[in-house]
Design an enzyme around this catalytic site. Structure first.
Site, PDB file in Angstrom:
ATOM      1  CG  ASN A  70      -2.539  11.494   3.600  1.00  0.00           C
ATOM      2  OD1 ASN A  70      -1.992  10.667   2.867  1.00  0.00           O
ATOM      3  ND2 ASN A  70      -2.195  11.627   4.863  1.00  0.00           N
ATOM      4  CE  LYS A  71      -5.180   5.336   5.080  1.00  0.00           C
ATOM      5  NZ  LYS A  71      -6.180   4.508   4.347  1.00  0.00           N
TER       6      LYS A  71
ATOM      7  CG  ASP B  52      -3.226   8.351  -0.659  1.00  0.00           C
ATOM      8  OD1 ASP B  52      -3.042   8.745   0.494  1.00  0.00           O
ATOM      9  OD2 ASP B  52      -2.900   7.210  -1.054  1.00  0.00           O
TER      10      ASP B  52
ATOM     11  NE  ARG C 218      -6.326   0.934  -1.290  1.00  0.00           N
ATOM     12  CZ  ARG C 218      -5.626   1.462  -0.279  1.00  0.00           C
ATOM     13  NH1 ARG C 218      -4.336   1.220  -0.176  1.00  0.00           N
ATOM     14  NH2 ARG C 218      -6.214   2.228   0.621  1.00  0.00           N
TER      15      ARG C 218
ATOM     16  NE  ARG D 188       0.059   1.438   3.542  1.00  0.00           N
ATOM     17  CZ  ARG D 188       1.063   2.278   3.725  1.00  0.00           C
ATOM     18  NH1 ARG D 188       2.322   1.835   3.792  1.00  0.00           N
ATOM     19  NH2 ARG D 188       0.864   3.569   3.825  1.00  0.00           N
ATOM     20  N   GLY D 189       0.213   2.407   0.007  1.00  0.00           N
ATOM     21  CA  GLY D 189       0.949   3.675  -0.036  1.00  0.00           C
ATOM     22  C   GLY D 189       0.999   4.159  -1.479  1.00  0.00           C
ATOM     23  CB  ALA D 190       0.115   7.436  -2.978  1.00  0.00           C
TER      24      ALA D 190
HETATM   25  O1  MRU Z   1      -4.551   3.180   2.597  1.00  0.00           O
HETATM   26  P1  MRU Z   1      -3.071   3.386   2.471  1.00  0.00           P
HETATM   27  O2  MRU Z   1      -2.294   2.782   3.585  1.00  0.00           O
HETATM   28  O3  MRU Z   1      -2.540   3.030   1.114  1.00  0.00           O
HETATM   29  O4  MRU Z   1      -2.935   4.973   2.617  1.00  0.00           O
HETATM   30  C1  MRU Z   1      -1.670   5.538   2.577  1.00  0.00           C
HETATM   31  C2  MRU Z   1      -1.662   6.973   2.860  1.00  0.00           C
HETATM   32  O5  MRU Z   1      -2.681   7.613   3.034  1.00  0.00           O
HETATM   33  C3  MRU Z   1      -0.330   7.636   2.810  1.00  0.00           C
HETATM   34  O6  MRU Z   1      -0.284   8.707   3.699  1.00  0.00           O
HETATM   35  C4  MRU Z   1      -0.101   8.151   1.397  1.00  0.00           C
HETATM   36  O7  MRU Z   1      -0.273   7.137   0.470  1.00  0.00           O
HETATM   37  C5  MRU Z   1       1.231   8.756   1.246  1.00  0.00           C
HETATM   38  S1  MRU Z   1       2.468   7.545   0.946  1.00  0.00           S
HETATM   39  C6  MRU Z   1       3.974   8.262   0.773  1.00  0.00           C
END
Ligand code: MRU
Length: 346
Positions: free
Chosen positions: A249-250, A239, A91, A48-50
């Site tokens: 973002n999250k 994101d 996603r 995960r993570g953008a």
């Molecule tokens: O749902 P996730 O864990 O993929 O969400 C991740 C986030 O919201 C991060 O803060 C974002 O992707 C930045 S990653 C450098």
């Protein structure tokens, strides 16, 4: 800066990823040889993570097409498109995934007169390039952002914008890792990040790996911690950032931006240009993923709520641009007015 782990690694038709659902108990890897399995890993958040979603998407296309051996470009492109559609449906919020899928499609279409072997090589080269570029973007974000960090700072971060969310250094956490390497003395508070605990499980794991003074709080403690623990900066990842600077973002990031405003402390986003979506006028049109009910009514397989209760489980929220002090990018720290400073990215 040297990265301390590799969240993704592609070799000879095999994608090896860190299983992010197993951390912090175990650092274990998953070997993926089928793009459909990669789709499942993305949905299940094993990865995960953008920015990492973007890199995974690119390698997913390499993986899914590597066994195609007919000398027929149309058939190859049809397969390519099926894989692309499959991965794009995993996603919706992080734009990085769509950025890399489209970038890979562009190189395929530009190679339509080449042999299939050559097209496959071109795809692999492009995916490697995306991986390497992400590492360089993270490094630059770390260097620019570290200028904001002073001795005795107390910084709050949310979710995981670290090496695990990128090709290995992170965005918000790259700022902290770089500052640590510069021998600055600071403390970090990490929110737990309900419901999937990326902050508790992943961010604290990374901060400790880099010997950073880290303290875990649960999300609802943020206001009190800012007041009582002299938190003087908030830095998070992103994101998707719209043309006017509104940032997805999250879930919980919007709360933190409001808290920052109330307590008169700066609120920074750290993100590479690959997280910007200039096609969107503002945050209203950012697609926000809603995840399954089970994530809220149970924890580690134990019920935490009556199964019949209604649940609202958005994975992200949108911070309006006027709550954002600045955006730390590879091109520097972009300040208001964003309409002017965003020009540095193009
Ligand atoms: O749902 P996730 O864990 O993929 O969400 C991740 C986030 O919201 C991060 O803060 C974002 O992707 C930045 S990653 C450098």
């Amino acid at each position: 800066m040297k990265v301390k782990f590799k969240p993704i690694d592609y070799k000879n038709g095999k994608l090896r990823i860190i299983d992010q659902t197993a951390l912090p108990q175990k650092l274990q890897y998953i070997d993926i040889t089928d793009y459909r399995r990669l789709g499942t890993a993305i949905r299940n958040m094993e990865l995960r993570g953008a920015p990492l979603l973007g890199i995974a998407g690119a390698y997913g296309l390499v993986l899914g097409t590597c066994d195609f051996n007919e000398e027929n470009f149309d058939k190859f492109y049809m397969l390519f498109q099926n894989i692309k559609d499959h991965l794009a449906a995993t996603r919706p919020t992080a734009v990085n995934l769509f950025y890399t899928l489209n970038r890979m499609e562009k190189v395929v279409l530009e190679s339509n007169e080449k042999s299939i072997g050559t097209v496959k090589k071109i795809l692999k080269t492009e995916a490697d390039k995306i991986y390497k570029e992400d590492l360089e973007l993270s490094e630059k974000i770390g260097i620019h952002g570290s200028k904001l960090i002073k001795n005795n700072d107390v910084i709050l971060t949310h979710c995981n914008a670290g090496g695990l969310a990128t090709s290995g250094l992170g965005t918000a956490l790259a700022v902290l890792f770089t500052s640590k390497a510069q021998n600055k003395k600071f403390r970090v508070f990490a929110t737990e990040t309900r419901p999937l605990l990326q902050g508790a499980r992943l961010t604290t794991w990374e901060l400790l790996k880099y010997n950073i003074d880290a303290t875990l709080i649960c999300d609802s403690m943020a206001a009190y911690a800012i007041k009582k623990k002299s938190i003087n900066k908030i830095i998070v990842g992103a994101d998707r950032i719209a043309r006017n600077g509104d940032t997805a973002n999250k879930i919980g990031t919007y709360n933190l931006a409001i808290l920052a405003k109330f307590h008169k402390i700066p609120f920074y986003i750290a993100a590479p240009s690959t997280t910007f979506d200039f096609s969107l006028k503002n945050g209203e049109s950012i697609p926000i993923e809603e995840r399954k009910k089970e994530e809220l009514i149970s924890c580690n397989g134990h019920a935490t709520a009556p199964p019949k209760v209604n649940v609202f489980n958005p994975a992200f929220d949108v911070v309006p641009n006027n709550l954002i002090t600045g955006i730390i990018t590879e091109a520097g720290i972009l300040l208001h007015p964003f309409s002017k400073s965003f020009k540095k990215l193009s």
